[in-house]
Design a protein around this motif. Structure first.
Motif, PDB file in Angstrom:
ATOM      1  N   VAL A 268       0.847  -1.204   0.000  1.00 32.90           N
ATOM      2  CA  VAL A 268       0.000   0.000   0.000  1.00 32.90           C
ATOM      3  C   VAL A 268       0.880   1.250   0.000  1.00 32.90           C
ATOM      4  CG1 VAL A 268      -1.745   1.318   1.260  1.00 32.90           C
ATOM      5  CG2 VAL A 268      -1.957  -1.169   1.095  1.00 32.90           C
ATOM      6  N   ALA A 269       1.962   1.228   0.792  1.00 32.10           N
ATOM      7  CA  ALA A 269       2.849   2.394   0.849  1.00 32.10           C
ATOM      8  C   ALA A 269       3.495   2.646  -0.517  1.00 32.10           C
ATOM      9  CB  ALA A 269       3.918   2.175   1.921  1.00 32.10           C
ATOM     10  N   ALA A 270       3.930   1.576  -1.178  1.00 23.39           N
ATOM     11  CA  ALA A 270       4.575   1.710  -2.495  1.00 23.39           C
ATOM     12  C   ALA A 270       3.602   2.315  -3.502  1.00 23.39           C
ATOM     13  CB  ALA A 270       5.064   0.353  -2.988  1.00 23.39           C
ATOM     14  N   VAL A 271       2.375   1.827  -3.460  1.00 26.00           N
ATOM     15  CA  VAL A 271       1.359   2.313  -4.392  1.00 26.00           C
ATOM     16  C   VAL A 271       1.053   3.784  -4.128  1.00 26.00           C
ATOM     17  CG1 VAL A 271      -1.113   2.132  -4.875  1.00 26.00           C
ATOM     18  CG2 VAL A 271       0.309   0.078  -4.916  1.00 26.00           C
ATOM     19  N   ARG A 272       0.915   4.140  -2.837  1.00 24.36           N
ATOM     20  CA  ARG A 272       0.604   5.546  -2.505  1.00 24.36           C
ATOM     21  C   ARG A 272       1.748   6.463  -2.928  1.00 24.36           C
ATOM     22  NH1 ARG A 272      -1.431   6.424   3.364  1.00 24.36           N
ATOM     23  NH2 ARG A 272      -1.609   8.554   2.503  1.00 24.36           N
ATOM     24  N   GLU A 273       2.974   5.997  -2.753  1.00 29.22           N
ATOM     25  CA  GLU A 273       4.135   6.790  -3.157  1.00 29.22           C
ATOM     26  C   GLU A 273       4.097   7.052  -4.669  1.00 29.22           C
ATOM     27  OE1 GLU A 273       7.758   5.132  -1.394  1.00 29.22           O
ATOM     28  OE2 GLU A 273       8.786   5.828  -3.214  1.00 29.22           O
ATOM     29  N   ASP A 274       3.798   6.010  -5.440  1.00 26.30           N
ATOM     30  CA  ASP A 274       3.757   6.160  -6.902  1.00 26.30           C
ATOM     31  C   ASP A 274       2.615   7.087  -7.338  1.00 26.30           C
ATOM     32  OD1 ASP A 274       5.915   4.513  -7.072  1.00 26.30           O
ATOM     33  OD2 ASP A 274       4.888   2.825  -8.028  1.00 26.30           O
ATOM     34  N   VAL A 275       1.462   6.951  -6.672  1.00 22.70           N
ATOM     35  CA  VAL A 275       0.325   7.808  -7.041  1.00 22.70           C
ATOM     36  C   VAL A 275       0.653   9.268  -6.691  1.00 22.70           C
ATOM     37  CG1 VAL A 275      -2.115   8.324  -6.611  1.00 22.70           C
ATOM     38  CG2 VAL A 275      -1.384   5.957  -6.838  1.00 22.70           C
ATOM     39  N   GLU A 276       1.357   9.449  -5.597  1.00 17.46           N
ATOM     40  CA  GLU A 276       1.766  10.819  -5.251  1.00 17.46           C
ATOM     41  C   GLU A 276       2.688  11.391  -6.324  1.00 17.46           C
ATOM     42  OE1 GLU A 276       3.380  11.471  -1.307  1.00 17.46           O
ATOM     43  OE2 GLU A 276       3.898  13.551  -1.810  1.00 17.46           O
ATOM     44  N   LYS A 277       3.638  10.559  -6.788  1.00 16.51           N
ATOM     45  CA  LYS A 277       4.535  11.019  -7.861  1.00 16.51           C
ATOM     46  C   LYS A 277       3.750  11.402  -9.104  1.00 16.51           C
ATOM     47  CE  LYS A 277       8.702   8.443  -6.680  1.00 16.51           C
ATOM     48  NZ  LYS A 277       9.218   7.065  -6.780  1.00 16.51           N
ATOM     49  N   ALA A 278       2.706  10.655  -9.399  1.00 11.95           N
ATOM     50  CA  ALA A 278       1.966  10.889 -10.650  1.00 11.95           C
ATOM     51  C   ALA A 278       1.013  12.070 -10.555  1.00 11.95           C
ATOM     52  CB  ALA A 278       1.199   9.637 -11.039  1.00 11.95           C
ATOM     53  N   ILE A 279       0.226  12.157  -9.473  1.00 16.76           N
ATOM     54  CA  ILE A 279      -0.793  13.223  -9.419  1.00 16.76           C
ATOM     55  C   ILE A 279      -0.726  14.070  -8.149  1.00 16.76           C
ATOM     56  CG2 ILE A 279      -2.432  12.067 -10.993  1.00 16.76           C
ATOM     57  CD1 ILE A 279      -4.070  11.200  -8.548  1.00 16.76           C
ATOM     58  N   GLY A 280       0.302  13.828  -7.330  1.00 20.74           N
ATOM     59  CA  GLY A 280       0.500  14.668  -6.146  1.00 20.74           C
ATOM     60  C   GLY A 280      -0.434  14.351  -4.984  1.00 20.74           C
ATOM     61  N   LEU A 281      -1.090  13.209  -5.026  1.00 19.92           N
ATOM     62  CA  LEU A 281      -2.064  12.877  -3.981  1.00 19.92           C
ATOM     63  C   LEU A 281      -1.381  12.499  -2.665  1.00 19.92           C
ATOM     64  CD1 LEU A 281      -5.119  12.151  -3.362  1.00 19.92           C
ATOM     65  CD2 LEU A 281      -4.465   9.808  -3.864  1.00 19.92           C
ATOM     66  N   GLN A 282      -1.791  13.168  -1.578  1.00 24.72           N
ATOM     67  CA  GLN A 282      -1.234  12.836  -0.267  1.00 24.72           C
ATOM     68  C   GLN A 282      -2.297  12.378   0.722  1.00 24.72           C
ATOM     69  OE1 GLN A 282       0.952  16.479   0.621  1.00 24.72           O
ATOM     70  NE2 GLN A 282       2.878  15.414   0.138  1.00 24.72           N
ATOM     71  N   ALA A 283      -3.556  12.583   0.380  1.00 29.05           N
ATOM     72  CA  ALA A 283      -4.640  12.281   1.330  1.00 29.05           C
ATOM     73  C   ALA A 283      -4.561  10.855   1.851  1.00 29.05           C
ATOM     74  CB  ALA A 283      -5.988  12.510   0.648  1.00 29.05           C
ATOM     75  N   GLU A 284      -5.049  10.696   3.079  1.00 27.42           N
ATOM     76  CA  GLU A 284      -5.098   9.390   3.739  1.00 27.42           C
ATOM     77  C   GLU A 284      -6.346   8.642   3.244  1.00 27.42           C
ATOM     78  OE1 GLU A 284      -3.252   6.873   6.277  1.00 27.42           O
ATOM     79  OE2 GLU A 284      -2.556   8.936   5.907  1.00 27.42           O
ATOM     80  N   PRO A 285      -6.171   7.436   2.724  1.00 30.75           N
ATOM     81  CA  PRO A 285      -7.377   6.698   2.293  1.00 30.75           C
ATOM     82  C   PRO A 285      -8.251   6.291   3.478  1.00 30.75           C
ATOM     83  CG  PRO A 285      -5.377   5.391   1.894  1.00 30.75           C
ATOM     84  CD  PRO A 285      -4.936   6.702   2.467  1.00 30.75           C
ATOM     85  N   ILE A 286      -9.568   6.185   3.273  1.00 31.57           N
ATOM     86  CA  ILE A 286     -10.426   5.687   4.351  1.00 31.57           C
ATOM     87  C   ILE A 286     -10.296   4.169   4.493  1.00 31.57           C
ATOM     88  CG2 ILE A 286     -12.138   7.519   4.767  1.00 31.57           C
ATOM     89  CD1 ILE A 286     -13.882   6.441   2.611  1.00 31.57           C
ATOM     90  N   PHE A 287     -10.014   3.521   3.408  1.00 32.22           N
ATOM     91  CA  PHE A 287      -9.619   2.103   3.493  1.00 32.22           C
ATOM     92  C   PHE A 287      -8.898   1.687   2.219  1.00 32.22           C
ATOM     93  CE2 PHE A 287     -13.978   1.655   1.682  1.00 32.22           C
ATOM     94  CZ  PHE A 287     -13.712   0.824   0.600  1.00 32.22           C
ATOM     95  N   SER A 288      -8.223   0.548   2.298  1.00 30.39           N
ATOM     96  CA  SER A 288      -7.610  -0.017   1.099  1.00 30.39           C
ATOM     97  C   SER A 288      -7.951  -1.498   1.043  1.00 30.39           C
ATOM     98  CB  SER A 288      -6.095   0.196   1.113  1.00 30.39           C
ATOM     99  OG  SER A 288      -5.532  -0.384   2.265  1.00 30.39           O
ATOM    100  N   GLU A 289      -7.986  -2.032  -0.155  1.00 30.50           N
ATOM    101  CA  GLU A 289      -8.267  -3.462  -0.369  1.00 30.50           C
ATOM    102  C   GLU A 289      -7.182  -3.997  -1.290  1.00 30.50           C
ATOM    103  OE1 GLU A 289     -10.478  -5.824   0.415  1.00 30.50           O
ATOM    104  OE2 GLU A 289     -11.871  -4.587   1.610  1.00 30.50           O
ATOM    105  N   ILE A 290      -6.494  -5.010  -0.820  1.00 29.52           N
ATOM    106  CA  ILE A 290      -5.436  -5.606  -1.650  1.00 29.52           C
ATOM    107  C   ILE A 290      -5.944  -6.913  -2.233  1.00 29.52           C
ATOM    108  CG2 ILE A 290      -3.132  -6.652  -1.586  1.00 29.52           C
ATOM    109  CD1 ILE A 290      -2.477  -4.814   0.740  1.00 29.52           C
ATOM    110  N   THR A 291      -5.712  -7.131  -3.498  1.00 28.94           N
ATOM    111  CA  THR A 291      -6.028  -8.437  -4.096  1.00 28.94           C
ATOM    112  C   THR A 291      -4.768  -8.966  -4.755  1.00 28.94           C
ATOM    113  OG1 THR A 291      -8.218  -7.582  -4.611  1.00 28.94           O
ATOM    114  CG2 THR A 291      -7.622  -9.694  -5.594  1.00 28.94           C
ATOM    115  N   ARG A 292      -4.362 -10.143  -4.354  1.00 27.82           N
ATOM    116  CA  ARG A 292      -3.190 -10.775  -4.976  1.00 27.82           C
ATOM    117  C   ARG A 292      -3.679 -11.883  -5.889  1.00 27.82           C
ATOM    118  NH1 ARG A 292       1.257  -9.296  -2.001  1.00 27.82           N
ATOM    119  NH2 ARG A 292       0.686  -8.208  -0.078  1.00 27.82           N
ATOM    120  N   LEU A 293      -3.253 -11.856  -7.108  1.00 27.01           N
ATOM    121  CA  LEU A 293      -3.661 -12.876  -8.073  1.00 27.01           C
ATOM    122  C   LEU A 293      -2.407 -13.604  -8.560  1.00 27.01           C
ATOM    123  CD1 LEU A 293      -5.902 -10.182  -9.278  1.00 27.01           C
ATOM    124  CD2 LEU A 293      -6.906 -12.461  -9.306  1.00 27.01           C
ATOM    125  N   ASN A 294      -2.039 -14.644  -7.790  1.00 27.45           N
ATOM    126  CA  ASN A 294      -0.816 -15.360  -8.125  1.00 27.45           C
ATOM    127  C   ASN A 294      -1.014 -16.240  -9.336  1.00 27.45           C
ATOM    128  OD1 ASN A 294       0.774 -14.264  -6.121  1.00 27.45           O
ATOM    129  ND2 ASN A 294      -0.008 -15.718  -4.599  1.00 27.45           N
TER     130      ASN A 294
END
Ligand code: FAD
Length: 471
Positions: free
Chosen positions: A385-411
């Protein structure tokens, strides 16, 4: 008598297996034939990769999120199921898509069809490709046909037609995204055979794409049709409707088929619950690895064993609109691999699909993992989640705290159609037909990964096996 009723067993309850069952039942009824259908699914729920989560007013897709609406088998199935009124197109107001270049997002030029520039002027204006890159792309118009008799890689083909630059900056993030694959390893014939056709018929993939786009618009009375569609309560609507329609066949969930043995008449399938099933015909719709376990003892072909799968993950982030501190007007953005981020794409889900979030909320879905990056998907939940938020911040400058996150792993979820894929399927099926007549293997590992392709393959399997038990 009961003995004269033929039994067809379907292995796997994803969209391929469910469609097989649906069309078997439908066609048998239409032909006035009495058959017995059993479907066996390893997981406790049906749907396979299709997996919609309803949470706090959000409609969250953990697997596929929509489908290409010009591919008809899924539209037809929706009609057959009486759920066509649930279909929704993407939000027209969020039509823009962006691609990252050197850390900055650029709007995708208008008129791109599968990464091919079909409108020349907007393509000439884009900053995504240099002047030299544009010349190389437009050279496709002058090259004439240079078709190869054999299959070749999608990347190799596109590079020789429209040059490397547009391929790595536009086509790769767009097309490779569908397979999470490497364009230079994917088969042209198994992924986008229409490109080869365009080259042959029009001497140019730009002209071929233009022609096909015009034809589509004509079929749609001049308006370009919505590219993507889904169901307003999520793709699981389709799974639920199929389940309801199939309530008169035997469905075994939480049950794995462990082996398949040839009998004097038909087949015996051993199940993980200790029972076994007898079958006159079998339709295998599992991923290649499971199909290989069942079939490998009987055939020499290594096609199923050789098939590579890539693992991916996606992270959904939900926000309050009030605290959302970035502005962005499109349906999402793509990140070419050369940008060095961990996310490969981000869909602005609540913009793209108006039904997916309450009005005062924002929903983003970010994709991680591809054929050359199988490490990011292994990150622990928090780090992911941290890696994803960091990348989204780089792309659109988003810093807001999400109200929730859902991870799906598809091995091991994305089959990679290698060069020569179609040929390999052909040889394997010829051998299978010889050694195990009445066993058909199909699904996402074969002729198309998209939901409409899986439905088409399920329907074909039903036709073939109905024919088989009749003869
Ligand atoms: P699956 O859904 O994999 O079903 C196979 C089933 O077989 C599974 O349920 C499994 O549990 C079962 N099984 C396995 N072994 C056994 C056994 N031994 N016995 C019994 N059962 C067994 N397509 C689109 O069109 N649009 C999209 O937006 C899209 N996005 C995607 C995003 C992701 C992350 C992924 C992974 C795929 C996406 N796809 C998309 C592709 C599409 O979702 C899949 O190709 C399709 O759902 C596969 O259906 P299937 O029935 O062939 O296989």
């Amino acid at each position: 008598s009961a003995e004269s009723i033929d039994t067809i067993v379907i292995i796997g309850g994803g969209i391929s297996g469910l469609s097989s069952a649906f069309y078997l039942r439908k066609m048998a009824k239409e032909q006035g034939r009495n058959i017995h259908i059993e479907l066996v699914e390893a997981e406790s729920r049906l749907g396979g990769k299709i997996n919609t989560l309803h949470r706090d007013g959000f409609v969250i897709e953990k697997g596929p999120d929509s489908f290409l609406s010009r591919k008809l088998p899924i539209i037809e199935l929706a009609h057959d199921l009486g759920i066509e009124q649930e279909l929704v197109p993407t939000n027209k107001k969020a039509a823009k898509t962006y691609i990252m270049k050197n850390g900055k997002l650029h709007e995708m030029p208008k008129g791109l069809t599968l990464g091919i520039p079909t409108s020349i002027l907007p393509f000439l204006a884009t900053e995504l490709v240099s002047g030299q890159g544009k010349l190389e792309a437009l050279a496709d118009l002058l090259k004439g046909p240079q078709p190869k008799a054999e299959d070749e890689s999608l990347g190799g083909f596109l590079s020789r037609r429209i040059g490397n630059e547009i391929v790595s900056h536009i086509a790769e993030p767009l097309l490779a995204g569908i397979y999470a694959g490497d364009l230079h390893k994917l088969s042209l014939q198994a992924t986008f055979p229409q490109f080869a056709q365009y080259e042959k018929e029009h001497g140019s993939i730009i002209m071929g794409s233009r022609y096909s786009r015009a034809q589509l618009a004509e079929q749609n009375k001049g308006k370009p049709p919505a590219t993507f569609m889904t169901f307003k309560n999520g793709l699981s609507t389709m799974v639920e409707a199929l389940e309801k329609e199939l309530s008169d066949i035997s469905i075994h969930t939480s049950t794995k088929v462990e082996s398949l043995d040839k009998q004097e008449h038909g087949y015996a399938l051993k199940l993980s619950n200790g029972n076994s099933l007898r079958a006159d015909a079998v339709i295998v719709t599992t991923p290649a690895r499971a199909a290989n376990q069942l079939l490998q003892p009987h055939i020499k072909s290594t096609m199923l064993a050789d098939m590579r799968y890539v693992s991916v993950a996606n992270v959904v982030l939900a926000f309050d609109k009030a605290s959302f501190d970035a502005s962005f007007d499109g349906s999402g953005f793509l990140v070419p691999r050369s940008e060095g981020l961990r996310i490969t794409a981000c869909t602005w889900t609540s913009n793209k699909w108006l039904h997916s979030a309450p009005d005062d909320k924002v929903l983003l879905r970010c994709y991680v993992g591809h054929s050359e990056d199988q490490e990011s998907v292994k990150l622990e939940d928090e780090a992911l989640v941290a890696a994803v938020r960091e990348d989204v911040e780089k792309a659109i400058g988003l810093q807001a705290e999400p109200i929730f996150s859902e991870i799906t792993r598809l091995n091991h979820s994305m089959p990679q159609y290698a060069v020569g894929h179609l040929q390999a399927i052909q040889s394997m099926r010829i051998e299978l037909n010889e050694k195990l007549p009445g066993v058909w293997v199909t699904g996402a590992a074969f002729h198309g990964v998209g939901l409409p392709d899986c439905i088409r393959q399920g329907k074909e399997a039903a036709e073939l096996m109905l024919d088989f038990i009749q003869t």
